[in-house]
Design a protein around this motif. Structure first.
Motif, mmCIF file in Angstrom:
data_model
loop_
_atom_site.group_PDB
_atom_site.id
_atom_site.type_symbol
_atom_site.label_atom_id
_atom_site.label_comp_id
_atom_site.label_asym_id
_atom_site.label_seq_id
_atom_site.Cartn_x
_atom_site.Cartn_y
_atom_site.Cartn_z
ATOM 1 N N ARG A 1 0.813 -1.216 0.000
ATOM 2 C CA ARG A 1 0.000 0.000 0.000
ATOM 3 C C ARG A 1 0.853 1.277 0.000
ATOM 4 O O ARG A 1 0.759 2.102 0.877
ATOM 5 N N SER B 1 -1.138 -1.569 -5.336
ATOM 6 C CA SER B 1 -1.982 -0.383 -5.158
ATOM 7 C C SER B 1 -1.823 0.587 -6.326
ATOM 8 O O SER B 1 -0.801 0.602 -7.023
ATOM 9 N N ALA C 1 -12.930 2.231 -6.465
ATOM 10 C CA ALA C 1 -12.470 1.096 -5.655
ATOM 11 C C ALA C 1 -13.425 -0.086 -5.737
ATOM 12 O O ALA C 1 -13.000 -1.243 -5.842
ATOM 13 N N LYS D 1 -6.132 -6.106 -4.568
ATOM 14 C CA LYS D 1 -5.439 -4.855 -4.829
ATOM 15 C C LYS D 1 -6.129 -3.701 -4.091
ATOM 16 O O LYS D 1 -7.276 -3.819 -3.658
ATOM 17 N N TYR D 2 -5.399 -2.563 -4.013
ATOM 18 C CA TYR D 2 -5.886 -1.436 -3.219
ATOM 19 C C TYR D 2 -5.895 -0.144 -4.028
ATOM 20 O O TYR D 2 -5.099 0.032 -4.961
ATOM 21 N N ASN E 1 -11.092 -1.806 0.276
ATOM 22 C CA ASN E 1 -9.833 -1.829 -0.478
ATOM 23 C C ASN E 1 -9.259 -0.427 -0.695
ATOM 24 O O ASN E 1 -8.401 -0.223 -1.550
ATOM 25 N N PHE F 1 -7.132 2.763 0.981
ATOM 26 C CA PHE F 1 -6.278 3.218 2.078
ATOM 27 C C PHE F 1 -5.957 4.688 1.864
ATOM 28 O O PHE F 1 -5.994 5.198 0.738
ATOM 29 N N HIS G 1 -7.317 0.962 6.298
ATOM 30 C CA HIS G 1 -5.862 1.095 6.358
ATOM 31 C C HIS G 1 -5.516 2.577 6.313
ATOM 32 O O HIS G 1 -5.643 3.231 5.270
#
Length: 835
Positions: free
Chosen positions: A199, A270, A314, A324-325, A347, A349, A381
């Protein structure tokens, strides 16, 4: 947690249940261990092996051999990386474990392992630091502390197996790599990123998805609609804009682009759709409907729009790439929690910005803590983004704020940190070293860390501990006029301490120098701090006199004489400054390397901006001259004897000659009084983002948001320019041809009506109209009328720098913060060359 032999705790530390094993590295001048690296070791592993060899030799005088084939050796081996017999790394390939390391004791040998070369090197440096007792307090040999073995030629160490995972991951240090010795310090203190981290991507990348050459011609609707009804088509390299985020086609293009990115970059987990210093956002009806209020665009509040868009992207990406982020920066116009988005997608952050250095401001710490707490509820996150550097030449030293922030964040579940670390290290180094330690273990006691740092000063430790403590306490004082943002704000830097505290700091350094008892290394360290502090004094002391001058309204001879006296003191306080700064730039030590590094970041350290500290002094000086000229002209010549500096006398006499030449001096500006209304001179939109709608002839405007500019009959004697409806701010603009080395006086009158802020600034351009690469000599003064609603006269001394290819000076009266019915009025601008 268990403590290692040196008393330092690092990271999430797991020790085996066995007792510590003593390993012999050297005995009676002979090596008893061999350092082993793989045959095709990475540069970082090779460097770690070489440093291990170097520091063992520094401790006991014995040089251990290095074997670079990865094979087992007879006797004790120090195996770094994937060597024969190395145990399999047990760290999980996720989260902070990517940056962890393992040290395993097996049959009298040590194995350093990890998931990638960088964390493997971390293990070696931890061994050198924690088991052998070496410290690297700051870059360069002068700042390292190496213990000596009790018996020369003999060294054994008690160690045990351990797995270490950092509390903070990732740990991203922005701009702390000015020279090789900085890079050495970084790896030895375990600050660089691992080859793989989780991330990481949160900074503005969305502009890359919509290249102008691909979409602008056929799909201008993808770009932001501005308040003038036109689409903003960005120029090459412009990233400070957002697309029309409500457009379903835009959303689909973004999602498709991100999916393709992940497919082509499988090691990346990410992609960022974050925003940063955005100046152009869409104000079409559909985008405005994504905001939380009808006037959000005018007030630059875009949290709801932004986080709705982030969630849309997202959610779609998760359908095809669930592992994935999507990253974003929680910052500026999207810092506050959205009112209509209670939760971000799982997902997503975010890196939330904060300026913990500003906790000297009443109530600021609670505001920041509350904001972080609220965001922690909304984002699965969460990461921290802060500014420990700002390239301030004044002491920006606040280790206990750093400590409190990191402990608060870790307890809340904040995972990693991105820190803008471009600091002037001679005046911050204990804090920066402490920060590096806390990133691995936030539970460490900061007072004990700082106490350990002070041991580098040997017998002068007590005096230097008081020195650093005084700098920290001085930084925490709320001084009139001080603001929290010090990046490129030399006035806020000058208010980070006081002249009185600087004098105390110099006295403590003198005491420390005497206490050093002739230890040349200790004296050299103290000299570094003294020389750096002298640079700070060249900012702090002149501005203190400038601030006193600002408070004087010249209405009498006593007022004028007081201004003359303070101007003379200001001039004396900056004597030798230019020569001193030039000498610092050329030094080959920490100061010189640090300064050249900061200057390489587009002049981040404001060595060319000292004139900003003296703008009020110039206004006061010319007011005092005007008083004498009108009331006691025959006494003025005698009063000028107060100035010892011939340059000041020459400037004043040149000004007087210019103003008393029998005819009004030529105003080099066009339509400075705003009386020209015909088509006598049109001005093109010379720079992207400039406008001339509503502007008087000869002028342009630039603004971050919607703004109204118009000429009104409300001037001092006739017309004036009235600016309203700008919250984010902007400026009027006129470029005037000047000569390098020329001296000019810029005068302007401005009035603040209701809520609003006004300023007067200049920047330099080349003869061809391009911004100069250097920002030396730029000026900006806050316009602060003594009484509400009155015209304030501001005077700037414009000394065109040589060597930067300046051919034009751009006059920029600024505005902003105008809510409700607030407005800024401007009139009677003039630029006069001094004879």
């Amino acid at each position: 947690m268990k403590r290692l032999l040196t008393g330092m705790v690092v990271g999430v530390l797991l020790l085996c249940s066995c007792s510590a094993k003593r390993i012999s590295l050297a005995e009676d001048g002979k090596p008893m261990a061999t350092i082993v690296t793989p045959a095709k070791a990475s540069d970082k592993i090779k460097k770690a092996a070489e440093d291990l060899q170097v520091y063992v030799e520094k401790i006991c005088g014995v040089k251990l051999p290095i074997k670079a084939d990865g094979k087992q050796v007879a006797g004790t081996g120090l195996y770094i990386g994937a060597c024969e017999g190395a145990p399999a790394c047990t760290l999980a390939k996720a989260g902070a474990s990517w940056e962890g390391y393992e040290i395993t004791e097996k049959e009298g040998s040590l194995y350093f392992t990890g998931l990638n070369p960088t964390p493997i090197a971390f293990g070696v440096y931890s061994f050198i630091e924690e088991d052998l007792g070496v410290r690297w307090f700051a870059p360069g040999e002068l700042w390292e502390k190496v213990p000596k073995s009790a018996k020369p030629g003999t060294l054994s160490v008690a160690t045990r197996s351990r797995t270490v995972i950092p509390h903070i991951s990732p740990r991203i240090w922005s701009a702390h790599n000015w020279a090789p010795m900085w890079n050495d310090w970084n790896i030895r203190n375990k600050t660089p990123l691992s080859e793989v981290i989780s991330r990481r991507n949160f900074q503005n990348k969305i502009h890359q998805i919509f290249p102008v050459e691909k979409y602008a011609k056929e799909h201008p609707e993808y770009y932001p609609l501005m308040s003038n009804g036109k689409r903003y088509i960005p120029h090459q390299g412009d990233r400070y804009w957002r697309p029309c985020e409500s457009n379903p086609e835009v959303q689909k293009i973004v999602v498709d682009y991100i999916r393709n990115y992940f497919d082509k970059n499988p090691t990346q987990d990410s992609f960022s759709v974050g925003m940063d210093d955005i100046s152009h956002l869409c104000c079409c009806p559909n985008c405005r409907a994504m905001d939380d209020a009808p006037d959000s665009w005018e007030h630059q509040r875009f949290s709801d729009r932004h986080y709705k868009f982030v969630n849309i992207i997202a959610k779609e990406v998760a359908k095809t790439h669930p592992d994935k982020y999507i990253g974003t920066l929680i910052y500026s116009i999207a810092l506050q929690p959205p009112k209509q988005v209670p939760k971000m997608e799982p997902n997503v952050f975010g890196y939330i910005t904060e300026t913990s250095a500003a906790w000297w401001m009443p109530g600021q710490k609670k505001i920041d803590h509350d904001l972080t707490t609220e965001w922690r509820k909304r984002v699965q996150h969460l990461y921290r983004y802060d500014y420990y550097g700002f390239a301030s030449m004044a002491p920006r030293y606040y280790p206990h704020y750093v400590d409190e922030q990191m402990k608060f964040d870790h307890a809340l579940g904040v995972e990693g940190m991105y820190i803008e670390t471009y600091t002037f290290l001679p005046l911050t180094m204990p804090m920066i070293w402490q920060f590096a330690k806390l990133e691995w273990d936030t539970s460490l006691n900061t007072d004990k860390l700082l106490d350990e740092f002070m041991t580098i000063y040997g017998p002068a430790k007590p005096q230097m501990a008081r020195f650093w403590d005084m700098l920290e306490k001085s930084y925490q004082v709320d001084r009139p006029g001080r603001g929290k943002w010090e990046h490129r704000r030399i006035i806020n830097q000058a208010l980070a301490t006081s002249p009185e505290d600087l004098d105390k700091a110099f006295a403590l350094l003198d005491e420390a120098d005497k206490a050093a008892n002739g230890d040349e290394q200790v004296k050299a360290r103290i000299a570094i701090h003294r020389d750096a502090l002298k640079l700070a004094a060249y900012a702090v002391k002149p501005y203190a006199y400038n601030a006193q001058i600002q408070e004087i309204d010249v209405n009498s001879q006593a007022d004028a004489d007081k201004v003359f006296e303070l101007v003379a003191k200001l001039d004396a306080s900056k004597a030798g400054r230019e020569e001193y700064v030039e000498a610092l730039k050329k030094r080959d030590d920490m100061i010189g390397l640090n300064i050249r590094g900061l200057l390489g970041m587009r002049d981040y350290i404001q060595l060319g901006s000292f004139a900003l500290l003296e703008t009020n002094a110039m206004t006061g000086l010319f007011q005092a001259l005007a008083w004498y000229g009108q009331n006691k002209p025959n006494e003025l010549e005698a009063r000028l004897n107060i100035f010892d500096n011939p340059a000041i006398k020459d400037l004043v006499q040149g000004y007087l000659r210019t103003m008393s030449s029998g005819q009004p001096p030529k105003n080099l500006m066009f339509n400075g009084d705003f009386e020209v209304q015909d088509k006598e001179k049109e001005v093109s939109k010379e720079m992207i983002g400039w406008d001339n709608e509503g502007c008087p002839k000869g002028w342009n405007s630039w603004a971050r948001d919607a703004v109204k500019v118009h000429v009104v009959p409300e001037g001092r004697t006739g017309n004036a320019v009235k600016v309203s409806q700008s919250v984010a701010g902007g400026c009027l603009i006129q470029a005037v041809n000047v000569e390098e080395g020329g001296v000019y006086i810029l005068t302007a009158y401005m009035k603040v009506v209701g809520a609003g802020k006004a300023s007067l600034g200049i920047r330099y351009r080349t003869k061809n109209g391009k911004w100069c690469n250097s920002r030396v000599g730029e000026l900006s003064a806050v316009v602060a009328p003594k009484n509400e609603g009155e015209w304030a006269r501001t005077v700037l001394l414009v000394e065109v720098p040589k060597g930067i290819d300046a051919g034009q000076v751009t006059i920029m009266p600024g505005f902003g913060g105008m809510t409700d019915n607030g407005a800024i009025l401007m009139d009677d601008f003039s630029l006069v060359r001094v004879k």
